[in-house]
Design a protein around this motif. Structure first.
Motif, mmCIF file in Angstrom:
data_model
loop_
_atom_site.group_PDB
_atom_site.id
_atom_site.type_symbol
_atom_site.label_atom_id
_atom_site.label_comp_id
_atom_site.label_asym_id
_atom_site.label_seq_id
_atom_site.Cartn_x
_atom_site.Cartn_y
_atom_site.Cartn_z
ATOM 1 N N PHE A 189 0.844 -1.198 0.000
ATOM 2 C CA PHE A 189 0.000 0.000 0.000
ATOM 3 C C PHE A 189 0.877 1.245 0.000
ATOM 4 C CE2 PHE A 189 -2.558 -2.992 2.757
ATOM 5 C CZ PHE A 189 -3.447 -3.373 1.760
ATOM 6 N N GLY A 190 0.421 2.285 -0.631
ATOM 7 C CA GLY A 190 1.138 3.554 -0.613
ATOM 8 C C GLY A 190 0.471 4.548 0.305
ATOM 9 N N ILE A 191 0.584 5.818 -0.046
ATOM 10 C CA ILE A 191 0.040 6.879 0.808
ATOM 11 C C ILE A 191 -1.468 7.022 0.669
ATOM 12 C CG2 ILE A 191 2.183 8.190 0.842
ATOM 13 C CD1 ILE A 191 1.022 10.001 -1.327
ATOM 14 N N GLY A 192 -2.057 6.333 -0.302
ATOM 15 C CA GLY A 192 -3.478 6.531 -0.562
ATOM 16 C C GLY A 192 -4.401 5.577 0.170
ATOM 17 N N LEU A 193 -3.871 4.750 1.052
ATOM 18 C CA LEU A 193 -4.722 3.793 1.771
ATOM 19 C C LEU A 193 -5.794 4.527 2.569
ATOM 20 C CD1 LEU A 193 -5.133 0.771 2.546
ATOM 21 C CD2 LEU A 193 -3.696 1.232 4.544
ATOM 22 N N ASN A 194 -7.063 4.170 2.343
ATOM 23 C CA ASN A 194 -8.166 4.869 3.011
ATOM 24 C C ASN A 194 -9.194 3.912 3.605
ATOM 25 O OD1 ASN A 194 -9.350 3.914 0.693
ATOM 26 N ND2 ASN A 194 -9.768 5.931 -0.202
ATOM 27 N N ARG A 195 -8.764 2.693 3.867
ATOM 28 C CA ARG A 195 -9.681 1.713 4.449
ATOM 29 C C ARG A 195 -8.895 0.805 5.396
ATOM 30 N NH1 ARG A 195 -8.523 -3.013 1.826
ATOM 31 N NH2 ARG A 195 -7.497 -2.836 -0.208
ATOM 32 N N PRO A 196 -9.588 0.122 6.299
ATOM 33 C CA PRO A 196 -8.891 -0.809 7.196
ATOM 34 C C PRO A 196 -8.231 -1.943 6.404
ATOM 35 C CG PRO A 196 -11.116 -0.338 7.988
ATOM 36 C CD PRO A 196 -11.030 0.226 6.608
ATOM 37 N N VAL A 197 -7.129 -2.418 6.923
ATOM 38 C CA VAL A 197 -6.418 -3.525 6.283
ATOM 39 C C VAL A 197 -7.164 -4.829 6.555
ATOM 40 C CG1 VAL A 197 -4.258 -4.850 6.348
ATOM 41 C CG2 VAL A 197 -4.199 -2.352 6.448
ATOM 42 N N ASP A 198 -7.323 -5.654 5.507
ATOM 43 C CA ASP A 198 -8.000 -6.949 5.674
ATOM 44 C C ASP A 198 -7.252 -7.813 6.686
ATOM 45 O OD1 ASP A 198 -9.811 -6.171 3.762
ATOM 46 O OD2 ASP A 198 -8.838 -7.262 2.119
ATOM 47 N N ASP A 199 -7.985 -8.692 7.349
ATOM 48 C CA ASP A 199 -7.377 -9.524 8.395
ATOM 49 C C ASP A 199 -6.242 -10.379 7.852
ATOM 50 O OD1 ASP A 199 -8.996 -8.499 10.347
ATOM 51 O OD2 ASP A 199 -10.460 -10.132 10.272
ATOM 52 N N TRP A 200 -6.420 -10.919 6.637
ATOM 53 C CA TRP A 200 -5.377 -11.808 6.115
ATOM 54 C C TRP A 200 -4.115 -11.019 5.728
ATOM 55 C CZ3 TRP A 200 -2.824 -12.592 1.430
ATOM 56 C CH2 TRP A 200 -3.227 -11.780 0.370
ATOM 57 N N VAL A 201 -4.318 -9.761 5.289
ATOM 58 C CA VAL A 201 -3.157 -8.920 4.985
ATOM 59 C C VAL A 201 -2.444 -8.532 6.288
ATOM 60 C CG1 VAL A 201 -2.385 -6.770 3.917
ATOM 61 C CG2 VAL A 201 -4.248 -8.074 2.879
ATOM 62 N N LYS A 202 -3.219 -8.281 7.329
ATOM 63 C CA LYS A 202 -2.630 -8.031 8.642
ATOM 64 C C LYS A 202 -1.780 -9.223 9.071
ATOM 65 C CE LYS A 202 -4.053 -7.835 13.489
ATOM 66 N NZ LYS A 202 -5.186 -7.680 14.437
ATOM 67 N N SER A 203 -2.274 -10.430 8.832
ATOM 68 C CA SER A 203 -1.507 -11.628 9.175
ATOM 69 C C SER A 203 -0.222 -11.711 8.351
ATOM 70 C CB SER A 203 -2.356 -12.886 8.946
ATOM 71 O OG SER A 203 -3.493 -12.886 9.785
ATOM 72 N N LEU A 204 -0.299 -11.267 7.095
ATOM 73 C CA LEU A 204 0.897 -11.249 6.246
ATOM 74 C C LEU A 204 1.943 -10.291 6.817
ATOM 75 C CD1 LEU A 204 2.323 -12.090 3.598
ATOM 76 C CD2 LEU A 204 1.207 -10.123 2.504
ATOM 77 N N PHE A 205 1.499 -9.105 7.248
ATOM 78 C CA PHE A 205 2.429 -8.136 7.829
ATOM 79 C C PHE A 205 3.067 -8.694 9.107
ATOM 80 C CE2 PHE A 205 -0.039 -4.295 5.881
ATOM 81 C CZ PHE A 205 0.391 -4.684 4.628
ATOM 82 N N MET A 206 2.275 -9.405 9.900
ATOM 83 C CA MET A 206 2.815 -10.030 11.108
ATOM 84 C C MET A 206 3.814 -11.127 10.730
ATOM 85 S SD MET A 206 -0.702 -10.164 13.377
ATOM 86 C CE MET A 206 0.056 -10.952 14.793
#
Length: 517
Positions: free
Chosen positions: A130-147
């Motif tokens: 994601f860049g600077i334009g993110l304007n919505r909550p991050v999906d749970d599975w993407v959150k898991s990817l970041f973790m």
């Protein structure tokens, strides 16, 4: 350095494409190539596995450009596309087709149900989700990817901004944001890199020049400026050969109470070391001998009271007054403070108990001269502007307070921020060694001493904060964080001034080339 808002960056991209007669795809190619150059210069072909995670917007497009160039140069690259939406930007799709033309190992599409790739600690992760334009909550599975990124302990490089981090608000969930070891930011760093609530998401950052329109960069006014040596050097006022102390003003430091005369001594020494021509300290009687004995350069006026300031009277004409250091908040002192403010027309720097007295009796704020400088520590700031929810709320409240009372506020921290109206000046000097008793008194003295010489209040504050931090940066090399004390900051202030004119050290290779020439 200007810190552009995301809206300004979008406008800069648009103007650049129009004025340089290039497409947005060309600009993306330029950005991705700059990231490649940065990595290639450091890796020199090393075959460390590089995992590039691309979103489906323009930040992901940057990642695809990078991946293509790394592949063409023979690097060990694995590319992934975060595939949880049907919406894709035009430039992403163009670069998705381009990467398929240079490798048979097409990007792996990661969906909500797929397992995450295996990544080892010695690998490299490139975050282009994601860049600077993110304007919505991050999906749970993407959150898991970041973790997953974080759990691998692999070096993580973010493109422009750590994914999941907004430019103008604090994330509700820290696990929904990438924790980057390094961020390569376009056009300018982002304000969130310097705020306590959000700075932890990138350990280091660097700005890449992607060739945005020069007129846009020079003429666009920003709400935030980053202050370093290049920004303060033009502020510096050199001295003429035949100058004398009468040309550099007379600083008056009013403060102190029984047991807190040291605060006034530190502020007075700092004011004189910052260049004030003369310095007078106004203290209770108990402060006379300590000041005269420990700081012979100072003149001293005493209150009638032995232990407190109860009646502020003096027969000098100061250029500027530093007020409140170590004064306490006794009712007699507050009364003396109020009586003084009612008749005072001289420029003020208010610190410590001076701010606490203003907080206790906010009607006194109306008596402050325009552009009075307030230098609170965090708890004093809270008493002044009220509690805040997060760093952005704190800045909002501080800006509103500054506008309402026509004052300058210094928000102390790892990156101290000077607030004047709607404008923020973010300092880049200083270190944890400043977390010590008396460092705030020294800052008050430095700013006071600069105003005494003719710097206007904003110049004195921005320059003073810079010098305070730079002096500590020089001093800490000899003392370390734990052993640095406030007096050391004063002792090294001269070196901080000299450092303004030092040229950066050249790399050894460059020195050798010059010697050969």
């Amino acid at each position: 350095m200007k810190l552009f808002s995301k809206e300004q960056i979008y406008e800069g991209d648009k103007l650049t494409a129009e004025r340089q007669k290039i497409s947005s795809t060309d600009l993306m190619e330029r950005a991705g190539m700059q990231i490649f150059n940065w990595m290639h210069m450091r890796m020199q072909g090393a075959q460390v596995p590089i995992h590039i995670f691309c979103g489906i917007g323009n930040n992901g497009g940057d990642g695809l450009v990078l991946a293509r160039h790394l592949i063409l140069d023979g690097y060990n690259v694995k590319t992934y596309v975060i595939n949880c939406s049907d919406k894709r930007s035009k430039d992403f799709l163009i670069n998705y087709d381009r990467i398929k033309n240079v490798t048979k190992d097409w990007p792996t599409l990661l969906s909500c149900t797929e397992d995450f790739p295996e990544i080892h600690q010695d690998d490299i992760i490139v975050d282009a989700v994601f860049g600077i334009g993110l304007n919505r909550p991050v999906d749970d599975w993407v959150k898991s990817l970041f973790m997953h990124f974080r759990n691998t302990k692999a070096f993580t490089l973010s493109i422009d901004i750590p994914s999941g981090l907004s430019t103008d608000k604090v994330p509700e969930d820290e696990d929904s944001v990438v924790w980057a070891g390094y961020t390569l930011s376009f056009a300018s760093p982002k304000l969130v890199f310097f705020l306590p609530d959000t700075a932890k998401h990138t350990i280091q950052w660097e700005v890449l020049d992607i060739g945005l329109d020069q007129e846009f960069l020079f003429t666009t006014n920003t709400e935030v400026e980053l202050i370093g040596k290049h920004e303060v050097l033009p502020i510096y006022k050199p001295r003429e050969k035949f100058s004398h102390k009468g040309q550099f003003g007379h600083s008056l430091i009013i403060g102190g109470s029984y047991g807190k005369i040291g605060a006034v001594t530190l502020a007075s020494r700092a004011a004189l070391s910052a260049g004030s021509g003369l310095i007078t300290a106004y203290v209770p009687k108990c402060g006379y001998i300590p000041l005269q004995a420990s700081f012979p350069e100072a003149m001293v006026i005493t209150d009638a009271d032995e232990e407190l300031i109860t009646d502020i009277k003096y027969d000098i004409t100061p250029t500027v007054i530093g007020l409140g250091i170590g004064a306490g908040v006794n009712t007699k002192t507050i009364s003396a403070f109020e009586a003084f403010l009612k008749k005072n027309k001289t420029a003020l720097v208010v610190d410590a108990d001076g701010i606490n007295m203003l907080s206790k009796k906010k009607a006194l704020l109306k008596l402050l001269p325009a552009q009075t400088i307030l230098t609170p520590h965090p708890k004093e700031l809270e008493r002044l502007i009220g509690a805040w929810e997060d760093d952005f709320d704190k800045l909002k409240k501080a800006k509103a307070f500054s506008k309402k009372h026509h004052c300058i506020i210094v928000i102390k921290g790892a990156n101290t921020i000077t607030v004047l109206g709607g404008k923020l000046y973010v300092n880049t000097t200083g270190n944890p060694g400043l977390s010590t008793a008396g460092s705030g008194d020294v800052l008050t003295g430095i700013i006071t001493g600069l105003i005494s010489q003719g710097y206007n209040p904003l110049e004195a504050t921005v320059f003073g904060v810079y010098l305070h931090g730079r002096s500590a940066d020089i001093a800490v090399e000899g003392y370390g964080y734990q052993s640095l004390i406030a007096s050391h900051v004063i002792d090294y202030l001269g070196e901080a001034f000299i450092d303004l004119f030092k040229q950066p050290e050249q790399p050894i290779e460059q020195e050798e080339k010059q010697e050969q020439a």
